[in-house]
Design a protein around this motif. Sequence first.
Motif, mmCIF file in Angstrom:
data_model
loop_
_atom_site.group_PDB
_atom_site.id
_atom_site.type_symbol
_atom_site.label_atom_id
_atom_site.label_comp_id
_atom_site.label_asym_id
_atom_site.label_seq_id
_atom_site.Cartn_x
_atom_site.Cartn_y
_atom_site.Cartn_z
ATOM 1 N N LEU A 381 -43.494 -42.572 -3.008
ATOM 2 C CA LEU A 381 -42.647 -41.634 -3.746
ATOM 3 C C LEU A 381 -41.533 -41.115 -2.846
ATOM 4 N N ARG A 382 -41.870 -40.845 -1.615
ATOM 5 C CA ARG A 382 -40.864 -40.373 -0.663
ATOM 6 C C ARG A 382 -39.857 -41.482 -0.348
ATOM 7 N N ALA A 406 -46.167 -30.375 -7.535
ATOM 8 C CA ALA A 406 -47.426 -30.937 -7.035
ATOM 9 C C ALA A 406 -47.410 -31.003 -5.516
ATOM 10 N N TRP A 407 -46.270 -31.375 -4.914
ATOM 11 C CA TRP A 407 -46.168 -31.391 -3.455
ATOM 12 C C TRP A 407 -46.400 -29.990 -2.892
ATOM 13 N N SER A 408 -45.792 -28.980 -3.516
ATOM 14 C CA SER A 408 -45.958 -27.611 -3.023
ATOM 15 C C SER A 408 -47.405 -27.152 -3.148
ATOM 16 N N ALA A 416 -41.004 -30.795 -0.074
ATOM 17 C CA ALA A 416 -40.513 -30.450 -1.406
ATOM 18 C C ALA A 416 -39.151 -29.763 -1.308
ATOM 19 N N ARG A 417 -39.040 -28.800 -0.405
ATOM 20 C CA ARG A 417 -37.768 -28.079 -0.266
ATOM 21 C C ARG A 417 -36.658 -29.002 0.211
ATOM 22 N N ALA A 440 -38.546 -25.569 -9.483
ATOM 23 C CA ALA A 440 -39.460 -26.047 -8.442
ATOM 24 C C ALA A 440 -39.037 -25.538 -7.068
ATOM 25 N N LEU A 441 -37.724 -25.514 -6.802
ATOM 26 C CA LEU A 441 -37.244 -25.007 -5.520
ATOM 27 C C LEU A 441 -37.542 -23.516 -5.392
#
Length: 721
Positions: A381-382, A406-408, A416-417, A440-441
């Motif tokens: 995904l990354r 989900a990452w957070s 995520a950020r 999300a941020l």
Amino acid sequence: MRDTASVRGHLPDENPGFVGRRTELERVSAALAEHRLVTVTGVGGVGKTRLALRAAHRAAERYPDGAWWTDLGQLDGERLLVALVADSVDLADHTPGMAATGLCRRLADDRLLLVLDSCEHLAEPCARLVAELLAAAPGLTVLATSRRPLGVAGEETIALDPLPPAGPDALALLRRAAGEDFPAAGPAGEICVRLEGIPLALELAAAQIRLQSAEAVRDQLGSRLDAAPGARFDLLAHTERVWPSRHQTLRAAIGWSHELSTPLERLLWARLSVFRGPFDLASATAVCTGGPLDRATLPEALDGLVRASVVRPPDAAGRHRMLDTIREYGATWLDRTGEAGTVADRHAAHFRGLAGRAETEWHGARQLRWYRTVDAHHTDLRTALDRLLRTDPDAALDLVGSVAFAWSCRGRLREARDGLEQALLLSEARGRVRARALWALGVTLVLQGEFGPAQDVSERCAREARHAEYAEPAGAGAGVGPGAGTETGAGIETGAGTGSGRDRPGDLTLDAAALAGLLALTTGRPTAAHVVVGHVLDAARGGPADSAARLRCHLVRVFALTGLGRLAEAREKALRLRALCEELDEHWTRTALEYQLALTGLLEGDPVAASGHARAMLEGTRRLGASLGVALGLDVLATALAAAGEGERAADVSGTGEAYWRSTGQPRRGLPGLRALHEKYTDTVRASIGEPAYEEIFVRALTGLPQDGLDRALRGPGQHG
């Protein structure tokens, strides 16, 4: 082998096929006892990783704070190097400062072994990071593997030769890999000599022996190795200075395996090289089909690559892997076919689709399954995100907006950020996709304690949500394309009461309100939180279980009621919400509700009920792998135990909680009401059992294995023996 239940750290399981290397193992072990940086060098396929893993397992008990493994092969560049190393030592760093600073702080007082595997493509940034960590953490020892030294002062380099070609170890490896007991004199021995004892080359030859015979493989290898100096095996030329002639032999062995593969297997080999992490049949099919390689022929081609030891057999979850050296060879052929860009785009599109599916499935019975799917495919995904940031920033914003929450939750706040901020900067997409990414941020910034930037993002999210839902012409889409409007609007206002369906808030506005409410709660403003979510919920149609956004708003309202002291109302709404979550099999909100119910129990003077809810929360956060949630849950449980007068158990749980807080890279946090209760009841039990006794138990838990402490905390009354 070490007892993993009693030794801190994380090392992969050892490969049962490890053969020989007794002398080399002693050299590495001795070097680790005398030097703080030991680098095992050698060509690809010579066995550096296996030796380092065996040495780390052997040395683990010497390090009170554990032995920890970092696989750097999954990184394309240095941007996420520190984040990956931090993640590998269980530092879910939620702080907003420089990543290396947080990592240095995490390791400063520890005595541990950090293994950095496959450093060669990041040698310079690895060298800078290692030098910084060694200076900040006097108890740190680093074991690295690389095709060349890192060049850090004080580095002890151990150059790893192949196995002695005519010795017993090379033959033993060939026998084990092929599953046959060859005599020392004969074709098998000649194969070992021809392949110069290089372990990976021997494994590839063993795979062909299983398909043919030792005699046939010996004869074929002879002609192929004689041709090795030719251009056909120059595909993997590198600038390495370590064992160049033997690297040529390895290239020849890989090239020979490539020639023995069928045309479809070779095509699949090349296309599979786009995967940086493990892949399953479904992902391989989605990314690698095309032309003669279709859904009917791909599984057979994949089986052929597994039989030839080019692709590792599937693990228990059905996921395959390719060794870096094999993958590099396939990537070179992929580039030669002219398909590199096309296959990379298919890879990115597939994982963008997977991210979208995970977001869709978040609200429902398959939440936990898809949460774990996102975690399992994190590397790819990354990789897909990095590709889309270069080629299609709007699609990158869509992908990272789908998985960032989900990452957070998993503790990957920095990644995520970073992904969200880059995509928001590069993308011109507007409407739903931008509003979701801003939401999300904002959540990520709140969890990092960055309340000022979070306030700005929250306001932008509200404007974008309102514009997307109310400012577009009737029948317009979500506005995900470039130039879809401007970032204006009046914040979270609903126009309720006008009678128009377009004036009722949708999920974007609901999530913007939930973000504003979350920010208000964490900054001690429960009235503001209650007003902002109540405003949109009163205007919205539907029940709390209708969408994830509605559920999040109802969750914020429950916490706001608790902060306002309306405890009976808060508990009643929380219990109803929890029942809905149980019907949906929804885990994240249910876990948060258990935290709220524990806090309500404490405020109502019922520490026994609070303890039960705190343990339920801890079970949920453990399933989600959320270290920040575990830390919060341990705090509320320690407070409940202290309120019940169980001083010794409270001290034990509080010490474990401190260990988890340190793993997040930040001081203890939580809702203001809980902090005051924690201090009050902790002071009481400190006095009741005595300060020395409390400190002794606290420090023992703090310095012990966090997982053991969590296991103790989860045992109910009468189970804590």
